[in-house]
Design a protein around this motif. Structure first.
Motif, PDB file in Angstrom:
ATOM      1  N   ARG A  68       0.858  -1.172   0.000  1.00  0.00           N
ATOM      2  CA  ARG A  68       0.000   0.000   0.000  1.00  0.00           C
ATOM      3  C   ARG A  68       0.899   1.228   0.000  1.00  0.00           C
ATOM      4  O   ARG A  68       2.090   1.142   0.269  1.00  0.00           O
ATOM      5  CB  ARG A  68      -0.935   0.034   1.205  1.00  0.00           C
ATOM      6  N   THR A  69       0.341   2.383  -0.286  1.00  0.00           N
ATOM      7  CA  THR A  69       1.106   3.625  -0.243  1.00  0.00           C
ATOM      8  C   THR A  69       0.417   4.588   0.712  1.00  0.00           C
ATOM      9  O   THR A  69      -0.745   4.948   0.505  1.00  0.00           O
ATOM     10  CB  THR A  69       1.195   4.263  -1.636  1.00  0.00           C
ATOM     11  N   TYR A  91      -1.585  11.130   2.172  1.00  0.00           N
ATOM     12  CA  TYR A  91      -2.062  10.460   0.951  1.00  0.00           C
ATOM     13  C   TYR A  91      -2.184   8.968   1.222  1.00  0.00           C
ATOM     14  O   TYR A  91      -1.316   8.372   1.870  1.00  0.00           O
ATOM     15  CB  TYR A  91      -1.084  10.708  -0.187  1.00  0.00           C
ATOM     16  N   CYS A  93      -3.281   5.201  -0.768  1.00  0.00           N
ATOM     17  CA  CYS A  93      -3.722   4.376  -1.899  1.00  0.00           C
ATOM     18  C   CYS A  93      -3.511   2.925  -1.495  1.00  0.00           C
ATOM     19  O   CYS A  93      -2.367   2.457  -1.396  1.00  0.00           O
ATOM     20  CB  CYS A  93      -2.929   4.701  -3.172  1.00  0.00           C
ATOM     21  N   LYS A  98      -5.443  -0.309  -5.931  1.00  0.00           N
ATOM     22  CA  LYS A  98      -4.440  -0.101  -6.979  1.00  0.00           C
ATOM     23  C   LYS A  98      -4.381  -1.298  -7.928  1.00  0.00           C
ATOM     24  O   LYS A  98      -4.384  -1.126  -9.155  1.00  0.00           O
ATOM     25  CB  LYS A  98      -3.076   0.138  -6.334  1.00  0.00           C
ATOM     26  N   THR A 126      -9.944  13.392  -3.963  1.00  0.00           N
ATOM     27  CA  THR A 126     -10.253  12.017  -4.344  1.00  0.00           C
ATOM     28  C   THR A 126     -10.003  11.798  -5.826  1.00  0.00           C
ATOM     29  O   THR A 126     -10.192  12.698  -6.644  1.00  0.00           O
ATOM     30  CB  THR A 126     -11.728  11.684  -4.034  1.00  0.00           C
ATOM     31  N   LEU A 139     -10.030   5.066  -6.007  1.00  0.00           N
ATOM     32  CA  LEU A 139      -8.643   4.628  -6.187  1.00  0.00           C
ATOM     33  C   LEU A 139      -7.720   5.187  -5.113  1.00  0.00           C
ATOM     34  O   LEU A 139      -6.941   4.444  -4.512  1.00  0.00           O
ATOM     35  CB  LEU A 139      -8.146   5.058  -7.571  1.00  0.00           C
ATOM     36  N   ALA A 140      -7.779   6.482  -4.865  1.00  0.00           N
ATOM     37  CA  ALA A 140      -6.870   7.100  -3.904  1.00  0.00           C
ATOM     38  C   ALA A 140      -7.548   8.317  -3.293  1.00  0.00           C
ATOM     39  O   ALA A 140      -8.457   8.902  -3.888  1.00  0.00           O
ATOM     40  CB  ALA A 140      -5.557   7.497  -4.574  1.00  0.00           C
ATOM     41  N   TYR A 141      -7.081   8.702  -2.104  1.00  0.00           N
ATOM     42  CA  TYR A 141      -7.627   9.876  -1.437  1.00  0.00           C
ATOM     43  C   TYR A 141      -6.523  10.506  -0.589  1.00  0.00           C
ATOM     44  O   TYR A 141      -5.536   9.855  -0.215  1.00  0.00           O
ATOM     45  CB  TYR A 141      -8.834   9.516  -0.562  1.00  0.00           C
ATOM     46  N   LEU A 159       0.039   9.733  -6.901  1.00  0.00           N
ATOM     47  CA  LEU A 159      -0.775   8.814  -7.685  1.00  0.00           C
ATOM     48  C   LEU A 159      -0.026   8.315  -8.924  1.00  0.00           C
ATOM     49  O   LEU A 159      -0.143   7.155  -9.308  1.00  0.00           O
ATOM     50  CB  LEU A 159      -2.074   9.503  -8.100  1.00  0.00           C
ATOM     51  N   ASN A 162       2.152   5.490  -7.996  1.00  0.00           N
ATOM     52  CA  ASN A 162       1.387   4.255  -7.777  1.00  0.00           C
ATOM     53  C   ASN A 162       1.009   3.558  -9.070  1.00  0.00           C
ATOM     54  O   ASN A 162       1.047   2.323  -9.167  1.00  0.00           O
ATOM     55  CB  ASN A 162       0.115   4.553  -6.982  1.00  0.00           C
TER      56      ASN A 162
END
Length: 430
Positions: A68-69, A91, A93, A98, A126, A139-141, A159, A162
């Motif tokens: 994870r990131t 951050y 993700c 992913k 987001t 996907l990411a936030y 992002l 990733n």
């Protein structure tokens, strides 16, 4: 505390009535307000203290969710009078999101920001994709100090790492048309143009119409705008724009100030989607309303738990599905199959077919269709289906219809997108 835990939004008046009924005493509203605030701090968490244990939360998240990131950025200039660093951004993700996004093969992302409803200012940025069934795919936030060029650049750099995005990556982004995004020096478009010059960008059509409606209020303007945006070829777009110009010159000139490439579909080449609205982020932000007023760790956990639950809920739907396609695309394909029966096809004895239907709808089909719907979305249009039917009537080997549809819409692809899980984490005491 039991009342607050079961219903954090319980009114002060309801607590007063409950205490009076249970203990037969009348307690002043101010005292009940202070008691509710203390109970809320115990149940939900302290806004200030949660920043002190934020690093511990990140370490727990990293330990339980492999690959994870999670990134934390602090203020670049530390305060000499304070031994701790000041939080700036964060951050997240998750691995499951992913991996699933990459399997989905749909390089289309909606972008948006939402305000944090708590004592400390901030916003949640987001990035939301689309799954094989045209549902949202968060996907990411990130939680940032404010929505500006610097925060968006940091978000997209994270992002991009990733998703292994480079300067020549072909992505399509959609966002609201606001001052933040339209400024020539500040906003989202300059950031994307600098980091990913090959990326395509769309404006949310609803946001454009809201701005148009401030001046032109009749529904005819909405119909003209929608027709122009849905045009899939440059010729159709120019024809519809001329019709709009003949209807209202001022409205036409207002719309022409927006580049065509960010209005509709005729200039899009790589999205594998015909979406014109940024409903993706709006739906996701709506799910986060009850978490945006919480302390930072409680808010982050609210988002993670929602994503965990969503993966499980979608898998329950997938397990009930049958056939080759997702339910949304199966219904669309059947509608196109029904419409294809009204078209006649002529073969040129080589590899091209002329397909003619009602309302002077005539196109040429080879490996693609001149209407470009098959090319833009990966889904068979009615002209292509009519051609396949003609080929079958001529005793040619055409195979099953699903072999002509991009595998982004296959049920198997949808299932693989949600085959990854978001792992749980231990509680505060651990």
């Amino acid at each position: 505390m039991d009342q607050i835990e079961s219903n954090p939004r319980v009114p002060i008046r309801a607590i007063q009535e409950e205490l009076q009924r249970k203990y037969e005493v009348n307690i002043l509203g101010d005292k009940v307000f202070r008691a509710k605030a203390l109970a809320t701090k115990t149940v939900v968490g302290d806004y200030s203290k949660q920043y002190k244990v934020l690093r511990d939360y990140v370490l727990e998240l990293q330990a339980t969710n492999v690959d994870r990131t999670v990134k934390i950025q602090v203020e670049s200039k530390p305060n000499c009078n304070n031994p701790t660093r000041q939080f700036k951004r964060m951050y997240v993700c998750l691995r499951a999101l992913k991996k699933g996004f990459k399997i989905g093969m749909r390089d289309f992302l909606g972008l948006d920001g939402a305000f944090m409803k708590r004592p400390f200012p901030g916003q949640i940025l987001t990035a939301v994709g689309v799954d094989s069934n045209n549902g949202i795919y968060p996907l990411a936030y990130a939680i940032v100090e404010t929505e500006n060029t610097n925060s968006w650049k940091w978000f997209w750099e994270c992002l991009g790492d990733n998703l292994n995005m480079h300067a020549n990556s072909n992505f399509t982004f959609i966002s609201d048309r606001q001052k933040l995004f339209t400024s020539c020096k500040h906003g989202l478009i300059p950031v994307i143009g600098h980091l990913f010059p090959c990326a395509e960008h769309r404006y949310c059509l609803r946001n454009i119409y809201v701005n148009m409606r401030k001046v032109w209020r009749t529904t005819e303007y909405k119909e003209h705008l929608l027709n122009c945006a849905k045009a899939t070829t440059i010729t159709d777009f120019e024809t519809l724009m001329r019709e709009f110009r003949s209807y209202d010159v001022e409205a036409y000139e207002w719309l022409m100030k927006i580049p065509p490439i960010i209005i509709g579909l005729e200039a899009i080449s790589q999205a594998m989607s015909d979406m014109l609205l940024n409903n993706l982020c709006e739906v996701f932000n709506n799910k986060l309303i009850n978490g945006r007023d919480k302390p930072i760790i409680t808010c982050l956990e609210f988002i993670r738990e929602y994503l965990t639950k969503r993966v499980c809920n979608v898998m329950k739907v997938i397990n009930k599905c049958t056939g080759a396609f997702t339910p949304t695309r199966e219904s669309l394909l059947q509608a196109n199959v029904s419409s294809a029966s009204q078209y006649t096809t002529r073969w040129n004895k080589v590899s091209k077919y002329q397909v003619k239907g009602p309302w002077h709808d005539q196109h040429v089909v080879e490996m693609t269709c001149s209407c470009r719907k098959w090319e833009l979305t990966g889904m068979l249009c009615k002209h292509a289906i009519a051609t396949i039917n003609e080929m079958a009537d001529n005793c040619e080997k055409v195979g099953e219809l699903y072999t002509y549809v991009h595998n982004v819409y296959w049920l198997e692809t949808w299932k693989n997108m949600y085959s990854f899980t978001v792992d749980p984490i231990k509680g505060r005491s651990m």
